[in-house]
Design a protein around this motif. Sequence first.
Motif, PDB file in Angstrom:
ATOM      1  N   TRP A 122      18.732  78.367  53.692  1.00 14.84           N
ATOM      2  CA  TRP A 122      18.551  77.001  54.178  1.00 14.84           C
ATOM      3  C   TRP A 122      17.081  76.635  54.349  1.00 14.84           C
ATOM      4  CZ3 TRP A 122      21.865  73.559  53.182  1.00 14.84           C
ATOM      5  CH2 TRP A 122      23.218  73.874  53.103  1.00 14.84           C
ATOM      6  N   ASN A 123      16.234  77.602  54.684  1.00 13.73           N
ATOM      7  CA  ASN A 123      14.797  77.313  54.751  1.00 13.73           C
ATOM      8  C   ASN A 123      14.277  76.902  53.371  1.00 13.73           C
ATOM      9  OD1 ASN A 123      14.596  77.810  57.487  1.00 13.73           O
ATOM     10  ND2 ASN A 123      13.911  79.925  57.230  1.00 13.73           N
ATOM     11  N   GLY A 124      14.656  77.642  52.336  1.00 14.56           N
ATOM     12  CA  GLY A 124      14.258  77.294  50.973  1.00 14.56           C
ATOM     13  C   GLY A 124      14.848  75.970  50.528  1.00 14.56           C
ATOM     14  N   PHE A 125      16.120  75.737  50.856  1.00 17.14           N
ATOM     15  CA  PHE A 125      16.793  74.481  50.513  1.00 17.14           C
ATOM     16  C   PHE A 125      16.041  73.305  51.127  1.00 17.14           C
ATOM     17  CE2 PHE A 125      19.676  71.030  51.421  1.00 17.14           C
ATOM     18  CZ  PHE A 125      20.425  70.898  50.261  1.00 17.14           C
ATOM     19  N   ASN A 126      15.745  73.385  52.429  1.00 19.50           N
ATOM     20  CA  ASN A 126      15.060  72.282  53.117  1.00 19.50           C
ATOM     21  C   ASN A 126      13.647  72.067  52.594  1.00 19.50           C
ATOM     22  OD1 ASN A 126      17.152  71.382  54.846  1.00 19.50           O
ATOM     23  ND2 ASN A 126      16.843  73.179  56.119  1.00 19.50           N
ATOM     24  N   GLU A 127      12.984  73.117  52.183  1.00 22.63           N
ATOM     25  CA  GLU A 127      11.659  72.974  51.584  1.00 22.63           C
ATOM     26  C   GLU A 127      11.760  72.203  50.263  1.00 22.63           C
ATOM     27  OE1 GLU A 127       8.425  76.016  49.757  1.00 22.63           O
ATOM     28  OE2 GLU A 127       9.180  76.510  51.768  1.00 22.63           O
ATOM     29  N   ARG A 128      12.751  72.555  49.436  1.00 19.81           N
ATOM     30  CA  ARG A 128      12.939  71.841  48.160  1.00 19.81           C
ATOM     31  C   ARG A 128      13.338  70.385  48.409  1.00 19.81           C
ATOM     32  NH1 ARG A 128      15.104  76.867  47.318  1.00 19.81           N
ATOM     33  NH2 ARG A 128      17.255  76.148  47.635  1.00 19.81           N
ATOM     34  N   LYS A 129      14.169  70.145  49.429  1.00 25.14           N
ATOM     35  CA  LYS A 129      14.588  68.781  49.785  1.00 25.14           C
ATOM     36  C   LYS A 129      13.375  67.948  50.172  1.00 25.14           C
ATOM     37  CE  LYS A 129      16.122  67.748  53.805  1.00 25.14           C
ATOM     38  NZ  LYS A 129      16.827  67.588  55.062  1.00 25.14           N
ATOM     39  N   ASN A 130      12.486  68.501  50.994  1.00 29.34           N
ATOM     40  CA  ASN A 130      11.285  67.772  51.420  1.00 29.34           C
ATOM     41  C   ASN A 130      10.375  67.472  50.234  1.00 29.34           C
ATOM     42  OD1 ASN A 130      12.157  67.771  54.062  1.00 29.34           O
ATOM     43  ND2 ASN A 130      11.024  69.623  54.606  1.00 29.34           N
ATOM     44  N   GLN A 131      10.251  68.404  49.310  1.00 28.32           N
ATOM     45  CA  GLN A 131       9.426  68.183  48.117  1.00 28.32           C
ATOM     46  C   GLN A 131      10.009  67.076  47.243  1.00 28.32           C
ATOM     47  OE1 GLN A 131       9.217  72.045  46.297  1.00 28.32           O
ATOM     48  NE2 GLN A 131       7.623  72.762  47.687  1.00 28.32           N
TER      49      GLN A 131
END
Length: 144
Positions: A122-131
């Motif tokens: 989820w940390n990686g998912f949210n980082e990609r979402k923000n990008q």
Amino acid sequence: MKSIKYIFFIFLLTLVGCESERNLNGNYSTCHNGLYAELYIENDSMRSATSMDWISNWREYKIKNDTLYHLYFGEWSDSTKAKINFIRKDYIELYYPQDSVTHSLKRITEKINVDSDYEKFWNGFNERKNQAECVPEYKKRQTE
């Protein structure tokens, strides 16, 4: 001269024939009405995660001609189908005729381990979402 035309024709058919065997394997992202989602495809199965902190189970899919057949993600176990449109090497569209909805999916080049540790995923998912800067239209208008 005729033989050169035939050779060119066979060569052209070979190239076109190779492109028709497109592979969907990989990871994709989409933003639809402010909802960010990722689609993970491996062999004959796919899985989805959304910005509503939800991830699906693996679902089997089939491709016949230009149509993708699979079960709905979420609560429904009904089957659905989507027409696949290969836009570019890193970009596809899925058109769902029963809902008249098109999802534009961009290939994610980063390696994603969907079955990894929950927090790490989820940390990686949210980082990609923000990008991706995926926000609803009404929020975009508020900032203008």
